[in-house]
Design an enzyme around this catalytic site. Structure first.
Site, PDB file in Angstrom:
ATOM      1  N   ASP A 125     -24.839  60.436  -6.653  1.00  0.00           N
ATOM      2  CA  ASP A 125     -25.826  61.235  -5.928  1.00  0.00           C
ATOM      3  C   ASP A 125     -26.363  60.435  -4.747  1.00  0.00           C
ATOM      4  O   ASP A 125     -26.338  59.193  -4.748  1.00  0.00           O
ATOM      5  CB  ASP A 125     -26.998  61.596  -6.848  1.00  0.00           C
ATOM      6  N   ARG A 126     -26.908  61.146  -3.777  1.00  0.00           N
ATOM      7  CA  ARG A 126     -27.390  60.498  -2.552  1.00  0.00           C
ATOM      8  C   ARG A 126     -28.339  59.339  -2.835  1.00  0.00           C
ATOM      9  O   ARG A 126     -28.239  58.276  -2.222  1.00  0.00           O
ATOM     10  CB  ARG A 126     -28.089  61.530  -1.659  1.00  0.00           C
TER      11      ARG A 126
END
Length: 296
Positions: A125-126
């Site tokens: 995830d970012r």
């Protein structure tokens, strides 16, 4: 990258490539149209009939498709590299690869400035930090096998059990009746969702802003989107900094600590090498102490 071998039996080249190198049908087509296969130094069609003693070489780079992202020079922390694979450390706030909403400023862009071709093997995830593995060609991407992923995380509250297994199915939040999800990508524990299993262990407890927090070791057995974040939140212990799955208490503490993303870190990745079959383990330390301002 070039692979080569000596032929031991009479057969068509395409069958030999599948048997000797386990080349997929998709890659075989790319090799064929790129004239990337040579027999005794001469380019040959995959329908060529081999004889014992022939020498076959395959130039994998010639069959590589367009990268799908632009090379972007920038800081890159390399943790492991050889002719087939590259493991790097992803910082918080950076996309692993381009999305429909953003095509620049990605980890893949920086990797492509470092190596000509690259395929993402595992995604984060970012705001999740840590190890991301890239394959330098499609052949390596097809054959690399992830053996184990180990994460560290900092969760709100004290766990009742010091270790355990969370076996709860995960599905799209939008598929469940009730309040609207904060984002279309949000997940929830859903009775008819995909099976998701996480093994956890409490490694330490930290006192932060007057609250007890648990430093966790997380080992996902499955790889569902947002699995670790959803599973921890399902126990009443959302990860600090997680604006999507946090509750009132964890979000209040996260704001107090100045956190802008979940404290989740991919700290160890173990895989079977696609070329020689050896087991490789890559490690990367988290920076949680610095991010929460805790005295070491």
């Amino acid at each position: 990258m070039i692979l080569s071998y000596t032929v031991s039996r009479t057969e068509l080249l395409k069958y030999s490539l599948r048997r000797e190198l386990q080349v997929s049908s998709t890659l075989l087509k790319r090799l064929k149209y790129a004239d990337a296969v040579r027999v005794n130094g001469t380019a040959q069609h995959v329908g060529y009939r081999l004889a014992p003693g022939d020498h076959v070489s395959v130039d994998l780079d010639m069959a590589e498709p367009p990268a799908g992202a632009l090379a972007e020079p920038g800081e890159l922390t390399v943790l492991y590299e050889d002719d087939a694979l590259l493991a790097v450390s992803k910082p918080s706030g950076m996309l692993t690869h381009p999305s429909p909403a953003r095509s620049d400023g990605t980890l893949l862009g920086r990797v492509l400035a470092h190596t000509k071709f690259s395929h993402v093997v595992n995604r984060l995830d970012r705001d999740t930090t840590g190890i991301v593995l890239f394959a330098k060609n499609a052949y390596a991407q097809d054959r690399v096998q992830i053996v184990e992923k180990v994460y560290t995380a900092l969760a709100w509250g004290r766990f009742a059990e010091q270790k355990g297994t969370i076996d709860l199915p995960i599905g799209r939040a939008a598929d469940e009746p009730g309040e609207e999800p904060k984002l279309p990508t949000m997940k929830r524990i859903v009775g008819e969702g995909q099976r998701a299993v996480t093994h956890y262990e409490v490694m330490d407890e930290w006192m932060l802003g007057g609250e007890i927090c648990s430093l966790l070791r997380l080992c996902p057995e499955t790889g569902r989107t947002h699995q670790l974040r959803v599973h921890c939140a399902s126990l009443g212990h959302p990860l600090l900094g997680d604006g999507l799955y946090g509750h009132t208490e964890s979000l209040t503490l996260s704001r107090l600590l100045g956190l802008s993303g979940q404290l989740l870190h991919a700290g160890r990745l173990t895989f079977r090498h696609p070329i020689d079959g050896r087991i490789v383990s890559v490690e990367c330390a988290d920076d949680f102490v610095c991010r929460v301002g805790k005295e070491p």
